[in-house]
Design an enzyme around this catalytic site. Structure first.
Site, mmCIF file in Angstrom:
data_model
loop_
_atom_site.group_PDB
_atom_site.id
_atom_site.type_symbol
_atom_site.label_atom_id
_atom_site.label_comp_id
_atom_site.label_asym_id
_atom_site.label_seq_id
_atom_site.Cartn_x
_atom_site.Cartn_y
_atom_site.Cartn_z
ATOM 1 N N ASP A 111 0.813 -1.220 0.000
ATOM 2 C CA ASP A 111 0.000 0.000 0.000
ATOM 3 C C ASP A 111 0.847 1.271 0.000
ATOM 4 O OD1 ASP A 111 -2.524 -1.134 -0.177
ATOM 5 O OD2 ASP A 111 -2.675 -1.433 1.983
ATOM 6 N N ASP A 172 -4.974 -4.458 -6.981
ATOM 7 C CA ASP A 172 -4.845 -3.201 -6.240
ATOM 8 C C ASP A 172 -3.491 -2.537 -6.493
ATOM 9 O OD1 ASP A 172 -6.283 -5.415 -5.120
ATOM 10 O OD2 ASP A 172 -6.805 -4.202 -3.394
ATOM 11 N N GLY A 230 -4.545 -17.933 -10.189
ATOM 12 C CA GLY A 230 -5.317 -16.778 -9.751
ATOM 13 C C GLY A 230 -6.366 -17.165 -8.723
ATOM 14 N N TRP A 248 -9.211 -1.131 -10.463
ATOM 15 C CA TRP A 248 -7.785 -0.790 -10.245
ATOM 16 C C TRP A 248 -7.010 -0.932 -11.554
ATOM 17 C CZ3 TRP A 248 -8.224 2.055 -6.428
ATOM 18 C CH2 TRP A 248 -8.676 1.689 -5.171
HETATM 19 N N1 GLY Z 1 -7.124 -2.251 -1.667
HETATM 20 C C1 GLY Z 1 -8.178 -2.843 -0.946
HETATM 21 C C2 GLY Z 1 -9.522 -2.576 -1.508
HETATM 22 O O1 GLY Z 1 -9.649 -2.121 -2.633
HETATM 23 O O2 GLY Z 1 -10.486 -2.811 -0.826
#
Ligand code: GLY
Length: 399
Positions: A111, A172, A230, A248
């Site tokens: 993150d 993400d 996956g 994303w």
């Molecule tokens: N990155 C975590 C979510 O999108 O919930």
């Protein structure tokens, strides 16, 4: 994975020019700014967690990715209004992220991009803050050193042990990889850009399926870093397409393209965006997983606004004779307009955040964290960004 020929099922749905009036955008932006100011004045120096009953639990702990998104809201608000209050709050968060780095917390975490792009790169872009710039550079270098798998070429999911679900990457991270691209651009050191392209290519190769949908997570072998398969964390099933995960990609690939003009990025972006548009319910707000296309399914409005930002970004970069330029521009505006109409406003609820119908974890795999049909700062930030993209023709993204 080799992809099929993917086409839009109903191109006519998105081919009429669509715009949102300036007055409507201004009213929506005024609501966002008021709500942000109210939250920040009630909780100065704090950041929100995931909402419970439409209220955010605020704390001084900035370690979650949500703190970065909240910092980004303050920089957007400062750039829009010039109100120093938002700069002061943003600066407090920059300082906290510096302290987090100095304390060795979250080093190399996946993150890192959400945290440092939206706090420090944003501060630098908004105000020229050199301290924030240096902090973001260091955070990006640490992501490369501790968070990038050199053999497998992917940004590591940092939460679990390397032998288990830590040896994974996830959709993400298409919004974390811009930190590597940015460090490569700022330092001129090729290794960062090569790693960023490596992650982008791995995502295209392994997480995007033949039909343009995506796996949420992808597992690698911890010894060899070879691909295993996956799976999902937040989607309906391993084989379904979690809508925020897809989002994303719909936004992450255009950001990657803003740094490196690789043809594979254009190709994969088109395919995943077509998949998303083919599965968009008639009210233009995504369901939480694209297994569902009914307007009655539980929604995830964050997936809609993230996707709108991505289509808007890519449309700017496509030539006028490319029909996707108009399709993506119109679809982005349609999603945003429906979001304003159906996911905001006074529902008689005292709520934190800007946007309803955001879903965190609806997956049966994560029953303890079911933030279903709530508000969340990952909806708030991208809604704010999408509004500004439509309001300000000179909008400059932080990514
Ligand atoms: N990155 C975590 C979510 O999108 O919930």
């Amino acid at each position: 994975m080799k992809r099929n020929l993917i086409t839009l099922d109903r191109p006519e749905r998105f081919d009429t020019p669509y715009s949102i009036s300036k007055a409507k955008l201004e009213a929506a932006l005024a609501d966002v700014v008021d709500r942000l100011e109210k939250m920040a004045k009630e909780h100065p120096g704090e950041v929100p967690g995931s909402s419970i009953g439409f209220k955010y639990p605020f704390s001084t702990d900035v370690t979650s990715w949500l703190g970065g998104l909240y910092a980004g809201c303050h920089w957007l608000a400062y750039e829009l209004t010039g109100n120093k209050f938002f700069k002061e709050q943003g600066d407090i968060l920059v300082q906290k992220y510096r302290e987090m780095l100095d304390a060795g917390i979250g080093i190399g975490g996946h993150d890192q991009g959400f945290r440092y792009i939206l706090s420090c790169i944003a501060a630098w872009k908004a105000t020229g803050n050199e301290f924030a710039y240096e902090t973001a550079l260091e955070a990006g270098k640490l992501l490369y050193e501790h968070g990038y798998a050199q053999k497998g070429k992917f940004i590591i999911r940092s939460k679990k042990s390397w032998q288990g679900s830590g040896c994974r990457t996830m959709m993400d991270s298409m919004l974390n990889v811009p930190l590597l691209y940015w460090v490569g651009k700022e330092t001129g050191e090729a290794k960062y850009t090569e790693a960023a392209i490596g992650h982008t290519k791995t995502t295209e190769d392994l997480l995007i399926r033949a039909d343009g949908s995506s796996f949420h997570h992808y597992q690698f072998d911890p010894e060899t870093e070879a691909p295993v398969g996956g799976l999902t964390l937040q989607g309906r099933s391993d084989d379904s397409c979690w809508s925020r995960g897809q989002a994303w990609g719909v936004y992450g690939f255009p950001i990657a393209y803003s740094y490196v003009k690789e043809q594979f990025i254009l190709d994969v972006h088109k395919d995943i965006t077509y998949f998303m548009l083919n599965h968009l319910p008639e009210d233009n707000i995504p369901a939480w997983d694209y297994d569902f296309t009914s307007t009655k399914a539980v929604k995830d409005s964050s997936a809609g606004v993230i996707s709108a930002c991505g289509m808007h970004e890519m449309a700017k970069r496509l030539s006028n004779d490319n029909p996707d330029k108009a399709i993506f521009t119109n679809a982005a505006a349609m999603i945003l307009d429906s979001t304003i109409d159906t996911c905001t406003g006074d529902n008689g609820i005292d709520y934190d955040g800007f946007l309803f119908h955001v879903t965190g974890y609806a997956s049966a795999k994560k029953p303890e964290k079911r933030h279903i049909d709530q508000t969340a700062v990952y909806g708030d930030f991208f809604y704010f960004e999408a509004l500004l993209r439509h309001y300000n023709p000179d909008f400059r993204m932080y990514w």
